[in-house]
Scaffold this motif. Sequence first.
Motif, mmCIF file in Angstrom:
data_model
loop_
_atom_site.group_PDB
_atom_site.id
_atom_site.type_symbol
_atom_site.label_atom_id
_atom_site.label_comp_id
_atom_site.label_asym_id
_atom_site.label_seq_id
_atom_site.Cartn_x
_atom_site.Cartn_y
_atom_site.Cartn_z
ATOM 1 N N ASP A 1 1.608 3.293 4.084
ATOM 2 C CA ASP A 1 2.771 4.039 3.595
ATOM 3 C C ASP A 1 2.879 3.809 2.082
ATOM 4 O OD1 ASP A 1 5.174 5.510 3.585
ATOM 5 O OD2 ASP A 1 6.352 3.663 3.810
ATOM 6 N N GLN A 2 3.161 4.857 1.328
ATOM 7 C CA GLN A 2 3.226 4.748 -0.133
ATOM 8 C C GLN A 2 4.363 3.814 -0.561
ATOM 9 O OE1 GLN A 2 3.260 8.468 -2.254
ATOM 10 N NE2 GLN A 2 3.554 7.483 -4.249
ATOM 11 N N ALA A 3 5.522 3.914 0.031
ATOM 12 C CA ALA A 3 6.660 3.067 -0.345
ATOM 13 C C ALA A 3 6.356 1.604 -0.062
ATOM 14 C CB ALA A 3 7.907 3.505 0.410
ATOM 15 N N HIS A 4 5.710 1.347 1.061
ATOM 16 C CA HIS A 4 5.340 -0.031 1.419
ATOM 17 C C HIS A 4 4.295 -0.561 0.432
ATOM 18 C CE1 HIS A 4 4.707 -3.551 3.875
ATOM 19 N NE2 HIS A 4 3.397 -3.276 3.983
ATOM 20 N N ILE B 1 3.856 0.409 -2.655
ATOM 21 C CA ILE B 1 4.520 0.215 -3.958
ATOM 22 C C ILE B 1 5.252 -1.119 -3.980
ATOM 23 C CG2 ILE B 1 6.397 1.052 -5.441
ATOM 24 C CD1 ILE B 1 5.548 3.896 -4.718
ATOM 25 N N SER B 2 5.995 -1.404 -2.923
ATOM 26 C CA SER B 2 6.761 -2.659 -2.899
ATOM 27 C C SER B 2 5.836 -3.867 -2.853
ATOM 28 C CB SER B 2 7.740 -2.677 -1.727
ATOM 29 O OG SER B 2 7.023 -2.650 -0.508
ATOM 30 N N THR C 1 9.073 -1.844 -10.031
ATOM 31 C CA THR C 1 8.620 -0.843 -9.064
ATOM 32 C C THR C 1 8.454 0.534 -9.705
ATOM 33 O OG1 THR C 1 10.910 -0.471 -8.387
ATOM 34 C CG2 THR C 1 9.619 -2.007 -7.051
ATOM 35 N N ALA D 1 5.230 2.771 -9.251
ATOM 36 C CA ALA D 1 5.363 4.131 -8.726
ATOM 37 C C ALA D 1 4.708 5.133 -9.666
ATOM 38 C CB ALA D 1 6.829 4.475 -8.515
#
Length: 185
Positions: free
Chosen positions: A17-20, A22-23, A33, A37
């Motif tokens: 997952d992109q959000a995961h 990134i974090s 972040t 991003a």
Amino acid sequence: MAENFRVMFAGLAQNTDQAHAISQLATKLKAPTAKVAAFFDNKPLFAPCEKEKALKQAKLLASVGVISKLQPVETSTASSTVASDNETSSQRDERIFNALDYITSSLIRIEEKLDDLEQRLSTTQQQANADEDEDWQNDDLLLDEELTTPIKKRSNVLLFSLIAMVVILLVLLGLSFAFPDLFSV
């Protein structure tokens, strides 16, 4: 000179997952972040570096599920020199403007001081002239001395010798015209 590379975003691994990503990447790099991003929008995350270091960066990205590619970066000392020259030029321009500002303000202060001195001097001269005007009126005229001094007589020897020389030359000239045979050689 070694060629430099930049690590660029190529895609995400399966089931990532992109959000995961990134974090996780922000946590590992201790970076904001927003900057991480931006990496996913093809903005550089790392500075250009040698190939070995770029491969280590790519390995770090792969550990969080990010697929990356190495992009060669032309090492142009001219572009870095131009950037540093622009910075140096802007700093030099700023120093020049500051110096000109200082010189201008100094000249203004000097001009003000000269005006003050001129005013003081003119008032002092006016007072001195007024004092002198009053002093000559108070002085008694000394009438005991003769008002005319005798003219000194100069020696006329030089004048008489010049006149005698001119007369002799005129006589010789007249004789040469009257008797040309007398003076022919």
